[in-house]
Design a protein around this motif. Structure first.
Motif, PDB file in Angstrom:
ATOM      1  N   LEU A  93     -38.096  60.166   2.368  1.00  0.00           N
ATOM      2  CA  LEU A  93     -39.524  60.400   2.571  1.00  0.00           C
ATOM      3  C   LEU A  93     -40.368  59.253   2.017  1.00  0.00           C
ATOM      4  CD1 LEU A  93     -39.775  64.169   1.511  1.00  0.00           C
ATOM      5  CD2 LEU A  93     -39.600  63.250   3.832  1.00  0.00           C
ATOM      6  N   ASP A  94     -41.625  59.237   2.444  1.00  0.00           N
ATOM      7  CA  ASP A  94     -42.636  58.360   1.845  1.00  0.00           C
ATOM      8  C   ASP A  94     -42.746  58.692   0.353  1.00  0.00           C
ATOM      9  OD1 ASP A  94     -45.407  56.802   2.087  1.00  0.00           O
ATOM     10  OD2 ASP A  94     -45.780  58.691   1.026  1.00  0.00           O
ATOM     11  N   PRO A  95     -43.004  57.685  -0.514  1.00  0.00           N
ATOM     12  CA  PRO A  95     -43.067  57.953  -1.961  1.00  0.00           C
ATOM     13  C   PRO A  95     -44.014  59.082  -2.350  1.00  0.00           C
ATOM     14  CG  PRO A  95     -43.041  55.596  -1.569  1.00  0.00           C
ATOM     15  CD  PRO A  95     -43.149  56.243  -0.215  1.00  0.00           C
ATOM     16  N   GLY A  96     -45.184  59.127  -1.718  1.00  0.00           N
ATOM     17  CA  GLY A  96     -46.124  60.192  -2.041  1.00  0.00           C
ATOM     18  C   GLY A  96     -45.594  61.552  -1.640  1.00  0.00           C
ATOM     19  N   GLU A  97     -44.992  61.634  -0.456  1.00  0.00           N
ATOM     20  CA  GLU A  97     -44.412  62.898  -0.006  1.00  0.00           C
ATOM     21  C   GLU A  97     -43.254  63.313  -0.901  1.00  0.00           C
ATOM     22  OE1 GLU A  97     -43.292  62.128   3.991  1.00  0.00           O
ATOM     23  OE2 GLU A  97     -45.329  62.253   4.788  1.00  0.00           O
ATOM     24  N   SER A  98     -42.457  62.340  -1.314  1.00  0.00           N
ATOM     25  CA  SER A  98     -41.331  62.622  -2.198  1.00  0.00           C
ATOM     26  C   SER A  98     -41.814  63.195  -3.524  1.00  0.00           C
ATOM     27  CB  SER A  98     -40.522  61.338  -2.440  1.00  0.00           C
ATOM     28  OG  SER A  98     -39.498  61.555  -3.381  1.00  0.00           O
ATOM     29  N   PHE A  99     -42.840  62.585  -4.100  1.00  0.00           N
ATOM     30  CA  PHE A  99     -43.379  63.075  -5.368  1.00  0.00           C
ATOM     31  C   PHE A  99     -43.969  64.463  -5.188  1.00  0.00           C
ATOM     32  CE2 PHE A  99     -46.356  63.381  -8.910  1.00  0.00           C
ATOM     33  CZ  PHE A  99     -45.595  62.881  -9.955  1.00  0.00           C
ATOM     34  N   ALA A 100     -44.610  64.701  -4.044  1.00  0.00           N
ATOM     35  CA  ALA A 100     -45.206  66.014  -3.781  1.00  0.00           C
ATOM     36  C   ALA A 100     -44.131  67.095  -3.730  1.00  0.00           C
ATOM     37  CB  ALA A 100     -45.991  65.991  -2.472  1.00  0.00           C
ATOM     38  N   VAL A 101     -42.991  66.782  -3.112  1.00  0.00           N
ATOM     39  CA  VAL A 101     -41.900  67.752  -3.037  1.00  0.00           C
ATOM     40  C   VAL A 101     -41.410  68.104  -4.445  1.00  0.00           C
ATOM     41  CG1 VAL A 101     -39.506  68.089  -2.302  1.00  0.00           C
ATOM     42  CG2 VAL A 101     -41.162  67.084  -0.724  1.00  0.00           C
ATOM     43  N   SER A 102     -41.228  67.077  -5.285  1.00  0.00           N
ATOM     44  CA  SER A 102     -40.774  67.314  -6.661  1.00  0.00           C
ATOM     45  C   SER A 102     -41.792  68.143  -7.439  1.00  0.00           C
ATOM     46  CB  SER A 102     -40.548  65.980  -7.376  1.00  0.00           C
ATOM     47  OG  SER A 102     -39.573  65.207  -6.730  1.00  0.00           O
ATOM     48  N   LEU A 103     -43.048  67.730  -7.353  1.00  0.00           N
ATOM     49  CA  LEU A 103     -44.103  68.414  -8.095  1.00  0.00           C
ATOM     50  C   LEU A 103     -44.254  69.858  -7.634  1.00  0.00           C
ATOM     51  CD1 LEU A 103     -46.261  67.924 -10.257  1.00  0.00           C
ATOM     52  CD2 LEU A 103     -47.819  67.186  -8.446  1.00  0.00           C
ATOM     53  N   ARG A 104     -44.209  70.050  -6.322  1.00  0.00           N
ATOM     54  CA  ARG A 104     -44.381  71.401  -5.780  1.00  0.00           C
ATOM     55  C   ARG A 104     -43.242  72.326  -6.220  1.00  0.00           C
ATOM     56  NH1 ARG A 104     -45.809  69.785  -1.165  1.00  0.00           N
ATOM     57  NH2 ARG A 104     -48.048  70.093  -1.452  1.00  0.00           N
ATOM     58  N   GLY A 105     -42.028  71.796  -6.278  1.00  0.00           N
ATOM     59  CA  GLY A 105     -40.893  72.610  -6.700  1.00  0.00           C
ATOM     60  C   GLY A 105     -41.033  73.084  -8.130  1.00  0.00           C
ATOM     61  N   ILE A 106     -41.450  72.179  -9.024  1.00  0.00           N
ATOM     62  CA  ILE A 106     -41.593  72.555 -10.433  1.00  0.00           C
ATOM     63  C   ILE A 106     -42.785  73.486 -10.624  1.00  0.00           C
ATOM     64  CG2 ILE A 106     -42.026  71.674 -12.758  1.00  0.00           C
ATOM     65  CD1 ILE A 106     -40.410  69.235 -12.086  1.00  0.00           C
ATOM     66  N   VAL A 107     -43.885  73.207  -9.925  1.00  0.00           N
ATOM     67  CA  VAL A 107     -45.050  74.092 -10.007  1.00  0.00           C
ATOM     68  C   VAL A 107     -44.677  75.505  -9.555  1.00  0.00           C
ATOM     69  CG1 VAL A 107     -47.303  74.613  -8.976  1.00  0.00           C
ATOM     70  CG2 VAL A 107     -46.821  72.305  -9.809  1.00  0.00           C
TER      71      VAL A 107
END
Length: 205
Positions: A93-107
């Motif tokens: 994924l795009d870096p921003g999308e990748s970070f969003a996936v990680s952040l969303r999972g932990i949230v």
């Protein structure tokens, strides 16, 4: 072989019942810690809530601290599992999308266990819950992700970027998952945070 098979069939139900009993104790403790707080919840109350004698509870846990340790361990394992799965998904994924996936999972995990996290943090800072150890493991995963994204970099540069990403990610997920004002949309908060980190990473590539 037949005798061994019969022996195994006898053992498995006992193991399953033990697991179910242990899980029942932990579920009762989770509910009571969330409702009453850790300090106002005794092992006697946990046993009564779980529908068993205190002696039965002590067969599985020596005391309340051991129950707390198990709940902390399970929570941190789930957060790490969410992050690891997100990193693997984010490789394409795009870096921003990748970070969003990680952040969303932990949230999502923090929101799901919010009452328990609040009860546990009433007793200790986040680092006292084991977040420091979790952070160290996430740093190793993030470092590997950055090598994949940016290619070989000097160790100090990789370490700094990994530290910033994990620090921002954990701090943001805690704030968004536990403390976001009711009038702010969590999804938008995740997207805005991920967009900023994504822009930062793209500028470094």
């Amino acid at each position: 072989m037949m005798a061994e098979s019969r022996s195994n069939s006898r053992i498995r139900p006992k193991q399953q019942r033990a697991k179910e009993t242990r899980d029942r104790i932990l579920e009762s403790a989770t509910q009571l810690f969330a409702e009453r707080g850790v300090d106002d919840t005794s092992t006697n109350r946990i046993a009564a809530h779980a529908g068993m004698s205190i002696g039965s509870l002590y067969r599985y846990f020596a005391d309340k601290d051991e129950i707390l340790a198990e709940l902390r361990s399970r929570l941190l394992a789930e957060l790490e599992e969410q992050f690891t799965a997100a990193v693997l998904t984010g490789l394409s994924l795009d870096p921003g999308e990748s970070f969003a996936v990680s952040l969303r999972g932990i949230v999502h995990a923090l929101v799901e266990h919010r009452a328990l996290v609040r009860a546990l943090t009433a007793r200790a800072a986040l680092d006292g819950l084991g977040f420091g150890e979790l952070e160290r493991r996430l740093l190793a995963l993030t470092r590997a992700y950055l090598v994949h994204l940016l290619g070989p970099l000097p160790d100090d540069e990789l370490d700094v970027k990994a530290y910033v990403m994990v620090g921002v990610g954990l701090a943001s997920s805690v704030r968004i998952g536990l403390d976001a004002p009711a009038n702010l949309d969590r999804e938008r908060l995740v997207d805005e945070t991920a967009a900023m980190v994504g822009n930062w990473l793209r500028s470094a590539s």
